[in-house]
Structures are given as C-alpha cells and as structure tokens.
Design an enzyme around this catalytic site. Structure first.
Site, PDB file in Angstrom:
ATOM      1  CB  SER A 143      27.961  46.684  -9.203  1.00  0.00           C
ATOM      2  OG  SER A 143      26.679  47.175  -8.864  1.00  0.00           O
ATOM      3  CE1 TYR A 156      30.097  50.282  -5.632  1.00  0.00           C
ATOM      4  CE2 TYR A 156      28.105  50.193  -6.983  1.00  0.00           C
ATOM      5  CZ  TYR A 156      29.012  49.574  -6.132  1.00  0.00           C
ATOM      6  OH  TYR A 156      28.851  48.252  -5.797  1.00  0.00           O
TER       7      TYR A 156
END
Length: 258
Positions: A143, A156
């Site tokens: 990501s 995350y």
C-alpha cells in the site's frame, strides 16, 4: 512456453489469497483474461464458491486463513499436484481506525498476523517448488499507506511497509533461482473499505461524508481513487514485465509521487 497467439499466462496456475472479493476478485479476473487457471483462497467458503461460480470453471476455491500455519500447510497439501507458478499475496485486513495509544495489543497483532505473517507463511509454503523449477512470480499487495502520513492507521501502515521490506529482501534470495518477487502499492481504492473510512472520519470530525471523501481524494493528482479493476490490470502488467524483480510499484492516481 506459450506461443505468440496464446495468452501470456496460458498453461500456468496462479494462487490469489483473499480472492473471494474486492481486489482479489479483480486480480483473479485479470489473470483469467491472460489465460491462467486461478486458485482463490479466503476464510469465507460461501463467498469463495459464489466468486468461483461467477468467474467460471477456471477458478478453484480453497478455504484458508493465511494467518494460521496449519491452514497454510493444509492448503499446500491440497494443492500438491498443482504447479503454482504465480502467487499473489492479496489477503489483508484494515485494522482499527484510532490513535496508536488507543489501540489494543490484540488489535495490532491481528493486523500483522494477516498482513505480514500471512505473506511470510504463503511464500514459505509455495516458493520452494518455484525455486526447484527455476521459474515463478510473486506479487505482494502492499500500500502507499506508510509512505505518507495516514493518521489513526498505524498498524495498517506499519504492516504494509513491512510487506515492502519483505519483498525487496526475498527478491534477492530467490531471484538467482529464476523467481521474481515484487510488490504493488495501491493508493486508496474505491469500494466498501474506503466508504467505511470516510464514514468514520466524518463522525470524528463532525463533517459530512462528502466532505470527508473530498478532503481525502483531493490529495491525489488525478483527484480520484483508483479502482479495483485498475489494481487487477496492474498485477497483470507486472507479470508481463520479465525484468521486474525487487520492485515496489505505486498505483495511487498521483497521491504518492516519487
């Protein structure tokens, strides 16, 4: 070896974790379009069956929680007769949306168990056969989160940056045996996960959903999020680039520019 008239992945079998929905389903569609047979995994058996029925006979559903060593070992056993030459580690969880000091250790551990340990366990299980054959491709879905501040999303962000570090090191380990390892770092992807985040941000700030969304997507050069299908096409393109190894590719509509 495929001929020029055959799809690039004809005769190959791919394994896509988290393949029952969202990005995994989009990646599966893209690989099918290039001629691959695709094994999809996930924790929800019914969801996997629905996706396999929707996408056609080239899809084989297999239940597996990638964070559990026993599940991954059982999956490897069930696929012992399959020649898996493409592994897409897509399974992931978003984790809590809160300041780090409000995040419980078990919440932190859950994110890392799926997002990082899951990649490790899958690579550990399926890379040996690739290196013995001298051919294979691994794409880890990371990501852009962590490459720029994303407040209240520390687990995350940290987990996805860990995936990038794992990718570059692993590429050096197995590249000499003919196996490529790369990561794809999508920016925000339109869909249920981002809708959840916008709702939570609107509640936190007292703004409207539309204002929370606009404040976020305005950071991107294209003024929008990427789509699930664009992520699938990016994986498809990366597998066609035979010299790509140890790379991390941003797909963020210009939210991250390096």
């Amino acid at each position: 070896m495929t001929s020029r008239t055959e799809p690039p992945l004809a005769g190959r079998t791919a394994l896509v974790t988290g393949g029952g929905s969202g990005l995994g389903r989009a990646v599966t569609r893209a690989l099918l379009a290039d001629g691959a047979r695709v094994v999809i995994t996930g924790r929800d058996a019914e969801n996997l069956k629905r996706t396999a029925a929707e996408l056609g006979p080239g899809v084989l559903p297999q239940v597996c929680d990638v964070s559990r060593p026993a599940d991954v070992e059982a999956l490897a056993g069930a696929l012992a007769d399959e020649e898996i030459s493409v592994l897409v580690n897509n399974a992931g969880v978003a984790g809590p949306v809160a300041p780090l000091t409000d995040i419980a250790p078990e919440e932190w551990d859950e994110v890392f168990a799926v997002n990082v340990r899951g990649v490790y366990l899958m690579c550990r299980a399926f890379l040996p056969a690739m290196t013995r054959r001298g051919f294979g491709d691994v794409v880890n879905v990371a990501s852009v989160s962590g490459k720029r501040p994303l407040l209240r999303r520390a687990p995350y962000c940290a987990s996805k940056m860990a995936v990038i570090g794992l990718t570059t090191t692993l590429a050096g380990e197995v590249g000499p045996q003919g196996v490529t390892v790369n990561s794809l770092s999508p920016g925000p992807v339109s869909g249920p996960r981002m809708e959840r985040n916008f709702r939570l941000e609107a509640e936190r700030t007292g703004s409207s959903y539309a204002e929370a969304e606009e404040a976020f997507v305005s950071r991107a050069a294209l003024g929008r999020m990427v789509t699930e299908d664009e992520v699938g096409e990016a994986v498809r393109a990366m597998l066609r680039m035979r010299g790509l190894c140890g790379a991390d590719i941003d797909l963020s509509a210009g939210m991250v520019a390096r």
